[in-house]
Design an enzyme around this catalytic site. Structure first.
Site: not given
Length: 591
Positions: A296, A440-442
């Site tokens: 993140r 992506y990655e949340g």
């Protein structure tokens, strides 16, 4: 042809003069091997690699993309050779533990090397990035046997790593994953299931792939409390460390995407593949979040790198593009028109990008310094405070820097006008490649909810209060700088506005839980602006009183930020205080 020149002077200014990194390193025993000369040499080497090796294969990699044929993924031309050179240069293990072949360099350094990588070739950068993240999770949670077997090969670039979380029916809600792990008599597990959106799940650059896979045992508790983490190699590893027989895992297909086309995004099928438990049973999510939080932060750097590249190309175009005349009189009489830099709106766009870049770089480095404290400090209290700060700022770095990154790429594209829409100028690719960083990655909405819900409301602002106290303590030091009254007053007002918004949401959410999610995105952007104001206060103090155009421009940019960008914070707070009813009063059938 797109251009890029690593902004080494700005990087060194932020690192050394704004955040005084060298003093931090020398006062931290585990980092005493790091000095300014070594860091400068590393930054210069990465600048050369990024500019000379990665940038030339960025557009061709986008046009060629990855190919999939009977389970085999082939990366674009030049990627395999670049990866070999990158690995041989020791870059994969730059921040890794020395016992496994790394160089144990601080995160404050790798943030800057990552920025250069993302500015020149984000598709390429994702391959080693996932390996580094997997290595971090393993270093903290895997057994000594697994670490000794896999980490040296991963950091040398012989093997690569992945992160296998998402399933076709399960994205953010990992508690409902279906991938199963069946215990075997020899202590291994048979992993069965399908994972999607797996970056670098299969490719032809390394001889083995090390997949970190979330799965559930047959008797696992429901929800996220029943998730375990497993290491699943593409090829089994023999006792002597060599690659052995093929494991029952492979790519079923690759995705066809809007951007980052040189990065293989795979559907991965695990058909009773042999896996090894990492950490404890049912505690896999905590282990995986070591990797997730690293990624993140890295996505925030992706936004920053793209934004720097966008600025450089847009500014170069604006200097050369002749169009119209200045409203205040001709500035280039020897030409048939003036440069578009004479037009205030063009400057507005360029200055917005540059202000976001310089504050964003400082903010990323500040957060990286907190990570270095958690890893290297001998003071338990300092480590605890820094860990809380990292928890608070990670969703902000990820979401705010990627939101600003895409916005800045679009602004840069706008400076070029029609040429910004044409492939050969490069801006349209940065727009497409950067879009994924918000997803992506949340997704950034999830990051905002994490900030507002878990990091602010849940603990009644316990993480926010120490940061604000630090900001006020620093702001008090500006009182002796007559030139910085504008900065002092603006930062204090921003602090007060965030305090008001924080208290409002905490109080309102006790009666109506929807207030948290309704406020989340506006709060994250307001909080991002506050942190950027804090960074500009540090930048302005470092620049004040120095007789040089470089420093004078820092003060001018700080004034631009305070007067033209920071006022957005008040509108965000107004939106927060509008509450959730204006959204939730619609019947579901309306949509």
């Amino acid at each position: 042809m797109p251009i890029y020149k690593a902004p080494l002077r700005d990087m060194q200014f932020t690192l050394n003069e704004v955040l005084d990194a060298n003093s931090f390193w020398q006062n931290t025993p585990q980092l005493s091997h790091v000095d300014a000369d070594t860091v400068n040499a590393i930054l210069e080497a990465m600048a050369q690699f990024s500019e000379d090796i990665l940038l030339p294969i960025n557009r061709s990699g986008d046009e060629e993309g990855c190919t999939f044929n009977n389970g085999v993924v082939t990366v674009p031309a030049g990627f395999k050779e670049a990866f070999k050179q990158y690995a041989e240069g020791g870059w994969i293990g730059l921040g890794a533990e020395e016992e496994f072949g790394g160089q144990s360099m601080p995160k404050m350094l790798t943030v800057l090397t990552d920025e250069m990588l993302f500015a020149t070739n984000p598709s390429f950068t994702l391959y080693p990035l996932l390996t580094i993240g997997a290595g971090m999770a393993m270093a903290q949670h895997a057994s000594e046997e697994l670490k000794n077997t896999y980490l040296p090969k991963m950091y040398s670039g012989e093997w690569s790593g992945t992160m296998c979380l998402t399933e076709p029916h399960s994205g953010t809600d990992l508690g409902i994953i279906r991938t199963k792990a069946e215990p075997q008599a020899d202590g291994t597990f048979k992993i069965t299931g399908t994972k999607i959106f797996i970056t670098g799940g299969e490719h032809n650059m390394t001889e083995n792939h090390v997949h970190l896979v979330l799965a559930k045992l047959p008797d696992a508790p429901a929800g996220s409390r029943g998730i375990s983490l497993f290491l699943v190699p593409k090829f089994m590893v023999n006792a002597d460390g060599s690659v052995g027989e093929r494991n029952a895992v492979g790519a079923g297909s690759i995705e066809h995407k809007m951007g980052i086309k040189g990065s293989a995004t795979c559907v991965m099928n695990f058909d009773g593949a042999t896996g090894f438990l990492i950490g404890k049973v049912n505690e896999g999510l905590a282990a995986m979040f070591v990797m997730m939080n690293y990624e993140r932060l890295s996505m925030g750097i992706q936004g920053l790198g793209a934004s720097e590249a966008a600025y450089q190309n847009a500014a170069a175009y604006a200097r050369d593009r002749l169009q119209g005349r200045s409203a205040t009189g001709t500035k280039m009489p020897e030409k048939n028109a003036d440069s578009i830099l004479v037009h205030p709106d063009v400057r507005r766009m360029l200055l917005k990008i540059r202000a976001n870049n310089e504050a964003g770089r400082a903010f990323a480095l500040y957060t990286a310094q907190q990570l270095d404290v958690t890893k290297f400090s001998d003071d338990p209290a300092a480590r605890k405070l820094a860990a809380d700060r990292v928890a608070l700022l990670t969703p902000v770095v990820k979401a705010y820097l990627t939101d600003k990154g895409l916005e800045n790429c679009i602004e840069g594209q706008q400076v070029l006008g029609g040429h910004g829409f044409i492939r050969e100028w490069g801006l349209e690719q940065w727009v497409r490649d950067t879009r994924i960083a918000q997803i992506y990655e949340g997704t950034n909405g999830v990051q905002a909810h994490d900030l507002m819900g878990r990091k602010v409301a849940k603990n009644n602002g316990a993480f926010v209060a120490p940061l604000i106290a630090e900001m006020r303590e620093f702001n008090a030091t500006l009182a002796s700088h007559a030139n910085l009254t504008f900065m002092h007053d603006a930062l204090e007002q921003a602090i007060q506005d965030i305090e008001s918004a924080t208290q409002f949401v905490i109080e309102q959410s006790q009666q109506n839980p929807d207030q948290i999610n309704a406020a989340a995105v506006d709060y994250l952007h307001a909080f991002g602006l506050l942190n950027f104001a804090y960074m500009f206060a540090k930048i302005a103090k470092a620049a004040d009183g120095k007789d040089d155009t470089f420093y004078a421009d820092k003060l001018r940019l700080a004034k631009f930020f305070v007067t033209r960008m920071l006022p957005e914070l008040k509108s965000r707070v107004a939106s927060i205080k509008a509450g959730s009813d204006v959204m939730m009063d619609f019947d579901m059938a309306y949509f």
